[in-house]
Design a protein around this motif. Structure first.
Motif, mmCIF file in Angstrom:
data_model
loop_
_atom_site.group_PDB
_atom_site.id
_atom_site.type_symbol
_atom_site.label_atom_id
_atom_site.label_comp_id
_atom_site.label_asym_id
_atom_site.label_seq_id
_atom_site.Cartn_x
_atom_site.Cartn_y
_atom_site.Cartn_z
ATOM 1 N N GLY A 115 -26.924 20.768 19.344
ATOM 2 C CA GLY A 115 -27.798 21.901 19.102
ATOM 3 C C GLY A 115 -28.791 22.150 20.212
ATOM 4 O O GLY A 115 -29.773 22.868 20.025
ATOM 5 N N HIS A 145 -30.429 19.627 21.735
ATOM 6 C CA HIS A 145 -31.498 18.629 21.623
ATOM 7 C C HIS A 145 -30.946 17.216 21.764
ATOM 8 O O HIS A 145 -29.753 16.966 21.597
ATOM 9 N N ILE A 173 -35.639 21.801 11.162
ATOM 10 C CA ILE A 173 -34.584 22.175 12.106
ATOM 11 C C ILE A 173 -34.139 23.583 11.742
ATOM 12 O O ILE A 173 -33.552 23.812 10.686
ATOM 13 N N TRP A 191 -32.077 27.135 12.294
ATOM 14 C CA TRP A 191 -30.804 27.630 12.810
ATOM 15 C C TRP A 191 -31.067 28.848 13.704
ATOM 16 O O TRP A 191 -31.984 29.633 13.444
ATOM 17 N N TRP A 230 -31.994 24.847 16.413
ATOM 18 C CA TRP A 230 -30.638 24.337 16.624
ATOM 19 C C TRP A 230 -29.748 25.463 17.135
ATOM 20 O O TRP A 230 -29.581 26.477 16.471
ATOM 21 N N ILE A 261 -34.596 15.332 17.736
ATOM 22 C CA ILE A 261 -34.250 15.559 16.329
ATOM 23 C C ILE A 261 -34.972 14.561 15.435
ATOM 24 O O ILE A 261 -35.411 14.878 14.336
ATOM 25 N N ALA A 293 -22.897 20.653 12.806
ATOM 26 C CA ALA A 293 -24.298 20.262 12.972
ATOM 27 C C ALA A 293 -24.670 19.153 11.988
ATOM 28 O O ALA A 293 -25.368 18.196 12.340
#
Length: 358
Positions: A201, A203, A214, A216, A191, A208, A109
């Motif tokens: 993720g 997106h 962001i 998880w 994400w 982003i 990521a």
């Protein structure tokens, strides 16, 4: 059960207490608030994950024994620089949420974020409930660890140093924290590390780019169980009830409650309620039952009633393991020791120290 010499050992409080006393000041038994009473009654100190970190840092005991989950013992090894024997009662007691943010996923990521954004302006914040390698990554990349007690301070700290926050692994704590700081929902994204469409993720680069936080896609299995319907049912059943929940719950639950906070905050809040109060608590059931026993002048119930279960990681800690561990330590055999790799120690300690400085 049998001791090292092969003699039969009776599993009762007196035997365990004698084994503990035999180790004297060389032992410090740290117990998390979610642990069952059969273990908690032997604690030298109890608390939430942050409090246990402080206890570990302060103690001079040779052996720090954890009745908690793996990441807590890892943190103790970080804050003591590996100079103590940090011991787990069971290596099976591993937090499921910590396993939802494995370093291989976070690295992937981070690489994608570096392609799509100015990565120097992205500050990682990781919840204490994470493994040492993620804490190390966080420290090495300018971020810090947080707990449920200081997530607001931690996210403010991060925004003073960057434009975006990557918050791992608790999506609900991160979302609640962003909301409390006034960050609009359209600037918060989730994400998905298992995104089948690729490694974005779930997106686009534009999405982003607009995001400030962001999150998880991880969660605490205990706190995710609580639903808004549970709050409504409790208010119908007990018209005068007051409700407090952990901030790792869904936002709708947190907003519908009367108060929220870490386990330390929950303890304090319950103690301050007047005699005769009826209280519902949205956190792990062993802690709720313990608070009910400690405050017989109040009616204290679990938010989702009998439908809620205990923490399946804490459940791995058994009274037999405690007695066996104490016997082994007394015999000079350090079992289930937790030691952080050298490559993870510096960054992890840095992330923890930044949190403690808050």
């Amino acid at each position: 059960m049998r001791g090292r010499s092969g003699e039969e050992r009776t599993l009762d409080d007196a035997t365990t207490l004698a084994a503990k006393r035999a180790l004297g000041d060389s032992l410090c038994l740290l117990v998390h608030n979610y642990q069952r009473d059969e273990i908690a009654r032997f604690a030298d100190a109890m608390g939430d994950s942050f409090q246990l970190s402080v206890f570990a840092k302060k103690t001079q005991a040779t052996h720090i024994v954890f009745a908690g989950v793996t990441f807590m013992a890892e943190t103790a090894d970080l804050v003591t620089d590996g100079r103590r024997n940090v011991v787990m009662l069971s290596l099976e007691a591993s937090c499921p949420m910590a396993g939802m943010s494995e370093m291989v996923q976070v690295s992937r990521a981070w690489d994608r974020l570096a392609q799509w954004t100015d990565i120097s302006r992205v500050v990682p914040v990781t919840y204490m409930n994470s493994y040492a390698d993620l804490k190390s990554f966080t420290g090495e990349n300018g971020g810090l660890v947080c707990t449920s007690a200081n997530s607001i301070k931690a996210m403010k700290w991060a925004f003073e140093r960057g434009e975006k926050v990557l918050f791992t692994p608790d999506r609900y704590l991160g979302a609640n924290t962003a909301h409390w700081l006034g960050i609009p929902d359209d600037e918060v994204v989730l994400w998905n590390p298992w995104d089948p469409a690729g490694n974005g993720g779930g997106h686009t680069q534009e999405e982003i780019g607009r995001a400030k936080v962001i999150l998880w896609q991880g969660f605490c299995q205990v706190h995710e169980r609580f639903k808004l319907e549970h709050v409504r049912e409790m208010r119908e059943q007990y018209p005068d009830i007051k409700i407090i929940v952990h901030p790792g719950c869904r936002r709708a639950v947190v907003q519908a409650a009367d108060a929220w906070g870490s386990t330390a905050v929950i303890e304090k809040w319950v103690a301050e309620r007047p005699a005769g109060a009826t209280l519902a608590i949205g956190t792990e059931i062993h802690m709720v039952k313990r608070l009910a026993a400690q405050h017989p002048d109040k009616t204290i119930v679990q938010l989702c009633g009998e439908l809620c279960l205990d923490c399946n990681a804490m459940r791995q800690i058994d009274p037999r393991y405690l007695l066996w561990t104490l016997d082994e330590l007394a015999a000079g055999n350090v079992v289930n020791r937790i030691q952080i790799d050298d490559e993870d120690r510096a960054g992890g300690k840095l992330a923890i120290e930044r949190m403690m400085a808050l």
